[in-house]
Design a protein around this motif. Sequence first.
Motif, short mmCIF file in Angstrom:
data_model
loop_
_atom_site.label_atom_id
_atom_site.label_comp_id
_atom_site.label_asym_id
_atom_site.label_seq_id
_atom_site.Cartn_x
_atom_site.Cartn_y
_atom_site.Cartn_z
N ILE A 255 -31.34 -20.87 -12.72
CA ILE A 255 -30.03 -21.48 -12.94
C ILE A 255 -30.05 -22.29 -14.23
O ILE A 255 -30.95 -23.10 -14.46
N GLU A 256 -29.06 -22.05 -15.07
CA GLU A 256 -28.96 -22.75 -16.35
C GLU A 256 -27.99 -23.92 -16.22
O GLU A 256 -26.89 -23.78 -15.69
N ILE A 257 -28.40 -25.07 -16.71
CA ILE A 257 -27.61 -26.29 -16.63
C ILE A 257 -26.71 -26.38 -17.86
O ILE A 257 -27.20 -26.41 -18.99
N LYS A 258 -25.43 -26.44 -17.65
CA LYS A 258 -24.49 -26.54 -18.77
C LYS A 258 -24.49 -27.96 -19.37
O LYS A 258 -24.61 -28.95 -18.64
N LYS A 259 -24.26 -28.01 -20.69
CA LYS A 259 -24.13 -29.28 -21.38
C LYS A 259 -22.67 -29.68 -21.61
O LYS A 259 -22.37 -30.86 -21.76
N TYR A 260 -21.81 -28.68 -21.67
CA TYR A 260 -20.42 -28.94 -22.08
C TYR A 260 -19.46 -28.35 -21.05
O TYR A 260 -19.77 -27.34 -20.40
N PRO A 261 -18.26 -28.94 -20.90
CA PRO A 261 -17.33 -28.51 -19.85
C PRO A 261 -16.47 -27.32 -20.24
O PRO A 261 -15.24 -27.41 -20.36
N GLN A 377 -20.07 -24.05 -49.35
CA GLN A 377 -20.20 -23.50 -48.01
C GLN A 377 -21.51 -23.94 -47.37
O GLN A 377 -22.53 -24.10 -48.04
N VAL A 378 -21.45 -24.14 -46.06
CA VAL A 378 -22.63 -24.45 -45.25
C VAL A 378 -22.78 -23.33 -44.24
O VAL A 378 -21.83 -22.99 -43.52
N ASN A 379 -23.96 -22.73 -44.21
CA ASN A 379 -24.20 -21.58 -43.32
C ASN A 379 -25.25 -21.93 -42.27
O ASN A 379 -26.19 -22.69 -42.53
N SER A 380 -25.08 -21.36 -41.11
CA SER A 380 -26.03 -21.58 -40.03
C SER A 380 -25.96 -20.41 -39.06
O SER A 380 -25.17 -19.48 -39.25
N MET A 381 -26.79 -20.47 -38.03
CA MET A 381 -26.82 -19.44 -36.98
C MET A 381 -26.93 -20.13 -35.62
O MET A 381 -27.56 -21.17 -35.48
N THR A 382 -26.33 -19.53 -34.62
CA THR A 382 -26.57 -19.97 -33.25
C THR A 382 -27.88 -19.38 -32.77
O THR A 382 -28.48 -18.53 -33.43
N ARG A 383 -28.35 -19.84 -31.63
CA ARG A 383 -29.43 -19.11 -30.95
C ARG A 383 -28.86 -17.78 -30.44
O ARG A 383 -27.63 -17.61 -30.38
N LYS A 384 -29.72 -16.86 -30.06
CA LYS A 384 -29.24 -15.65 -29.41
C LYS A 384 -28.42 -16.06 -28.19
O LYS A 384 -28.86 -16.89 -27.39
N ILE A 385 -27.26 -15.48 -28.06
CA ILE A 385 -26.34 -15.96 -27.03
C ILE A 385 -26.81 -15.64 -25.61
O ILE A 385 -26.29 -16.19 -24.64
N THR A 386 -27.80 -14.78 -25.47
CA THR A 386 -28.35 -14.47 -24.15
C THR A 386 -29.56 -15.33 -23.80
O THR A 386 -30.09 -15.23 -22.69
N GLU A 387 -30.00 -16.19 -24.71
CA GLU A 387 -31.18 -17.02 -24.44
C GLU A 387 -30.87 -18.10 -23.41
O GLU A 387 -29.76 -18.62 -23.34
N HIS A 388 -31.90 -18.41 -22.62
CA HIS A 388 -31.77 -19.42 -21.57
C HIS A 388 -31.46 -20.78 -22.19
O HIS A 388 -32.00 -21.14 -23.23
N ILE A 389 -30.56 -21.54 -21.55
CA ILE A 389 -30.24 -22.88 -22.01
C ILE A 389 -31.35 -23.82 -21.57
O ILE A 389 -31.68 -23.91 -20.38
N ASP A 390 -31.93 -24.52 -22.51
CA ASP A 390 -33.00 -25.47 -22.20
C ASP A 390 -32.43 -26.88 -22.16
O ASP A 390 -31.91 -27.38 -23.15
N VAL A 391 -32.55 -27.52 -21.01
CA VAL A 391 -32.03 -28.88 -20.84
C VAL A 391 -33.11 -29.70 -20.15
O VAL A 391 -33.67 -29.30 -19.13
#
Length: 440
Positions: A255-261, A377-391
Amino acid sequence: MGTTADIAQFVQKTTFDEFDPELVHHVKNVFLSGVGMTLAGVDSETSKAILSYVKECAAPQEVGVIGANFRTSVEYAALANGTTSHTTELEDDTRAENMYSVGVFPAMFALGEKLNVSGRELIEAFVIAWDVASKLAIASQDMMARGLAPWSAGSTIGVAAGAAKLLKLNDEQIGMAVSIAASHAAGLFKQVGSGAHLYESGMAGRNGLASALLAKHGLTGQPAVLECPMGYLHAVAGIANPDLRLGAPFRAQDIEIKKYPCCLSQMHPIDAFVRLIEERGLSAHQVKAVRLEAPPSFQLAAALYHHPKNGDEAKFSLAHSIASSFLDKKPWLDRYTTEGANGLDVAAFRDKIEIVYRAELAGQALPITVTLNDGSQVNSMTRKITEHIDVSDDEILDKYRKCVSGIFSASRGDQISESLLSLEQIPDISELMKNLTFIN
């Protein structure tokens, strides 16, 4: 043996003693997160409608409705708490099967209070319920392509199994509970972004409990209705008699714990923007445009609305979450209300955001481009969207404290969190549930 009989045997034989300490620790964190989100959701528009309905039903005062200062029947408490907890969209999930905590834990808490169970028994029932629900949902993911919701349908059957454990039903009764639950199992993908989507989790808990209680009273169903041709699994996903592989490794551990609503798929993008804003010291007034590239699947839920009209739609608006990140540094519950969705500042910033859909980004890290007013411009990347949320444990405790801030005193909030985090040592959860019910 078939799927239904396998579930009955799993429910009968599985005990708390099989759970490793990491699993127990994680489940307690899920409960802490869940109690917090339920309390935080009591005053939402959807919760007010559900609580008004439950009060009007004037059911026997068996168990408490969390944060609502009244008691009702065990089934209506599951309905109320399951809906109220979901209204924050802070629910915790397992990603592969699209399962949510709010479809399961509120029903286990309600029945546990009625039966005066121990903390160990509550954890035991939850892990059993989650394993049945999740592994059924994994086996039947094709139902989503038909517009059906595995989260609420799976929860209904899982809750029936967990309730059967608490009720100490025999093999035949457990099979009947699961069979009856299959007729109750429901939910529609297209309800996302509405009050009905939030209600479906409460409905799952209520219907799952009703199924087990009806089986206890002698109601019957077809003994192999899950797996037989033209039965539940065949109807919703075109399969029959899957090998669920119930038991260890238990899915509750994942189970992944969400950070945001907001929608689960938004978690990594929001994290990426929050980090970028902090690291670069960016402020909203510096930004000319924001571009996020994402897979087309985001249009189904995560980015369903660009300019949401109310709180329910805002939770499925990635543009709204990105705008809130720039305006608030970290988005929180006040931005996901009708007032928050229609704020002039957030609406204006959403106009600066473009989400571009590319099929090749499915399951990948997502590119971010922020264009500033000076043209840089400022460029960045998210983590892979399927990766487990670490909290971390501290982050989960902070989530709970933010949820209950203004509801409880700090000392009372800490007393409740300590009880939840030592739940396996509590011989009877009734006093804990009383403290969660009556907040005034």
